[in-house]
Write a protein that holds these residues in place. Structure first.
Motif, PDB file in Angstrom:
ATOM      1  N   ARG A 190       0.942  -1.291   0.061  1.00  0.00           N
ATOM      2  CA  ARG A 190       0.269   0.077  -0.180  1.00  0.00           C
ATOM      3  C   ARG A 190       1.047   1.230  -0.119  1.00  0.00           C
ATOM      4  N   GLU A 191       1.891   1.206   0.729  1.00  0.00           N
ATOM      5  CA  GLU A 191       2.850   2.303   0.661  1.00  0.00           C
ATOM      6  C   GLU A 191       3.237   2.910  -0.934  1.00  0.00           C
ATOM      7  N   ARG A 192       3.792   1.539  -1.601  1.00  0.00           N
ATOM      8  CA  ARG A 192       4.035   1.606  -2.850  1.00  0.00           C
ATOM      9  C   ARG A 192       3.018   2.640  -3.602  1.00  0.00           C
ATOM     10  N   LEU A 193       1.748   2.168  -3.540  1.00  0.00           N
ATOM     11  CA  LEU A 193       0.785   2.571  -4.226  1.00  0.00           C
ATOM     12  C   LEU A 193       0.388   4.346  -3.682  1.00  0.00           C
ATOM     13  N   ARG A 194       0.407   4.413  -2.456  1.00  0.00           N
ATOM     14  CA  ARG A 194       0.335   5.571  -1.699  1.00  0.00           C
ATOM     15  C   ARG A 194       1.267   6.758  -2.306  1.00  0.00           C
ATOM     16  N   ALA A 195       2.713   6.241  -2.477  1.00  0.00           N
ATOM     17  CA  ALA A 195       3.653   6.924  -2.916  1.00  0.00           C
ATOM     18  C   ALA A 195       3.556   7.417  -4.501  1.00  0.00           C
ATOM     19  N   LEU A 196       2.694   6.529  -5.217  1.00  0.00           N
ATOM     20  CA  LEU A 196       2.546   6.770  -6.618  1.00  0.00           C
ATOM     21  C   LEU A 196       1.390   7.874  -6.731  1.00  0.00           C
TER      22      LEU A 196
ATOM     23  N   GLY B  36      -5.534  -3.993  -4.364  1.00  0.00           N
ATOM     24  CA  GLY B  36      -4.404  -3.185  -4.245  1.00  0.00           C
ATOM     25  C   GLY B  36      -4.333  -2.687  -2.574  1.00  0.00           C
ATOM     26  N   GLU B  37      -5.182  -2.809  -1.926  1.00  0.00           N
ATOM     27  CA  GLU B  37      -4.982  -2.530  -0.429  1.00  0.00           C
ATOM     28  C   GLU B  37      -4.708  -3.792   0.386  1.00  0.00           C
ATOM     29  N   GLY B  38      -4.512  -5.016  -0.228  1.00  0.00           N
ATOM     30  CA  GLY B  38      -3.948  -6.350   0.378  1.00  0.00           C
ATOM     31  C   GLY B  38      -5.207  -6.703   0.925  1.00  0.00           C
ATOM     32  N   ARG B  39      -6.362  -6.505   0.808  1.00  0.00           N
ATOM     33  CA  ARG B  39      -7.385  -7.146   1.487  1.00  0.00           C
ATOM     34  C   ARG B  39      -7.889  -8.304   0.575  1.00  0.00           C
ATOM     35  N   GLY B  40      -8.530  -9.439   1.143  1.00  0.00           N
ATOM     36  CA  GLY B  40      -8.931 -10.636   0.635  1.00  0.00           C
ATOM     37  C   GLY B  40     -10.632 -10.347   0.353  1.00  0.00           C
ATOM     38  N   ALA B  41     -11.212  -9.556   0.758  1.00  0.00           N
ATOM     39  CA  ALA B  41     -12.627  -9.269   0.725  1.00  0.00           C
ATOM     40  C   ALA B  41     -12.833  -7.718   0.190  1.00  0.00           C
TER      41      ALA B  41
END
Length: 465
Positions: free
Chosen positions: A9-15, A261-266
């Protein structure tokens, strides 16, 4: 060189931070554009010129490693050669009708098409296949293209029926307006160069893009979200909004991409903030659908408790009346009080006269029976108990929402702030009314009491429903 973050998520947040640096009030458009691209969908930005639509598209292409970019302003005079490349003279020598596509739209990964609905029908028909199938007919062959996402821009949604099929190819449709009055000063003083890029804004590789698309297939769609989508379908129909079966399925895929993208399974219910930008056919419908999300899904519509306001105002008025009523036979005492005040104004012995004045003033106040006061306190306590009953649940819901919003990448900060502000406003409204009730109760409790008065129950204060 920055180390890769342990949390994806930190990668996406940085982008996201890199995309929106220096773009005022564009947190929603930025997140929708990046999420749509990661989901393999196209975005339509709807708004007037000069609202950073092209700038957003140019930045988006830099978020993907090795992505080629193509940009063109479309008019009714735009020719196929401008988008798809010139005809190959060598191929024509061998009776083949082929285009030299290198550097043109068929070889682009991210493309920006401004005034996208102004193109002629020949171009739009070719674009339909390119957008939907990611394929381009070049002569007798149909070739795959590396297209990730097309960002289209328009000043207004087309009304012509012939353009509806092309309009439907853009899954995410985002109204974009000029900055608000609140941000106008920041716009005028904005630095020419954006702030430094956040840490670790390495572009997304093709392998990571494919892995993300594969990961979303394993994301679960819980029964609660299915129920919300069923309710949404009924709500949209009631608003006259027609949504195709294909668009419903694409919406679910976008929801799954957001969760993955946020690492959630649902998928969770807050992911449904995306709904207005997929379901709305017209920009004006976005606000209606967003209000549905805020009220029905996030349960964060501000509440003003009109019944409690009416009750508090009724108690305050009744207390004012009871405090102002004179004692029986108070006319003579009133004259004495006026005389004492007049004498005290020019007397050296003002202290004693003030004591006399205070005693006379107290004697003018209406006395009430203990039964009367107890009845007033009991009614106030009943309303206070009713008003205070939902407070623990509201505080718990606010804390739960704060926890649910923690660590979100996609839900725009402006929306998150609005949801929290609405819940806090509801709590503050109830708490303020509760404080007024407490003050009223103290006022009734301080009424002068005469044990010898008839012990009669007063008529309850009319407080409404």
């Amino acid at each position: 060189m920055n180390a890769a973050p342990t949390d994806p998520r930190e990668r996406l947040r940085a982008l996201v931070g890199q995309l929106e640096a220096g773009l005022l009030e564009r947190d929603t458009a930025v997140r929708l554009a990046l999420l749509a691209a990661l989901a393999g969908e196209h975005v339509l930005l709807i708004g007037p010129p000069g609202t950073a639509k092209s700038e957003l598209a140019r930045r988006l292409h830099r978020a993907f490693g090795g992505a080629r970019y193509f940009e063109r302003l479309l008019t009714r005079f735009t020719t196929p050669e401008e988008l798809f490349g010139p005809l190959s003279l060598k191929a024509l020598e061998h009776d083949r009708y082929e285009r030299l596509v290198d550097g043109y739209l068929p070889t682009a990964s991210i493309a920006f098409l401004d005034e996208v609905f102004k193109a002629n029908s020949a171009i739009l028909n070719a674009l339909l296949t390119l957008l939907n199938e990611r394929e381009f007919d070049n002569g007798s062959t149909r070739a795959r293209t590396p297209l990730i996402s097309v960002v289209g821009a328009t000043n207004e949604v087309p009304a012509e029926e012939a353009l509806m099929a092309f309009h439907d190819r853009f899954l995410v449709r985002v109204p974009v307006a000029g900055v608000s009055d609140a941000a106008f000063g920041a716009l005028l003083t904005l630095a020419a160069a954006p702030a430094a890029a956040p840490a670790d804004t390495r572009p997304i590789t093709p392998e990571e893009l494919q892995a993300g698309l594969a990961a979303r297939d394993g994301v679960v769609l819980p029964p609660a979200v299915l129920a919300d989508l069923a309710a949404l379908r009924a709500f949209a129909a009631a608003q006259g909004i027609t949504v195709s079966d294909r668009r419903w399925r694409q919406l679910v895929a976008l929801l799954r991409s957001a969760a993955a993208g946020e690492g959630r399974g649902a998928v969770d219910r807050l992911d449904l903030w995306l709904v207005p930008y997929v379901v709305a056919a017209q920009p004006a419908q976005v606000a209606t659908l967003q209000a549905w999300f805020v009220a029905e899904v996030a349960q964060a519509a501000p509440q003003d408790a009109p019944w409690l306001t009416r009750a508090v105002e009724a108690f305050e008025k009744q207390l004012e009346i009871e405090l102002s009523l004179p004692a029986e036979g108070a006319d003579d005492s009133a004259g004495k009080l006026a005389l004492a005040k007049a004498i005290g104004a020019g007397s050296a012995d003002g202290g004693m006269l003030r004591i006399v004045s205070s005693a006379l003033e107290d004697s003018l106040r209406r006395r009430w029976s203990p039964v009367h006061v107890a009845a007033r306190l009991a009614q106030v306590d009943e309303v206070a108990a009713r008003a205070g009953a939902p407070l623990p649940a509201l505080r718990a819901a606010l804390a739960a929402l704060e926890g649910a919003l923690e660590g979100r990448v996609w839900l725009p900060p402006s929306l998150a702030a609005a949801l929290l502000a609405n819940r806090r406003l509801t709590l503050a409204t109830l708490e303020a009314l509760g404080e007024r009730l407490a003050q009223v109760r103290a006022g009734f409790a301080a009424l002068p009491i005469d044990e010898n008065l008839p012990q009669l129950q007063p008529e309850p204060v009319a407080v409404g429903a």
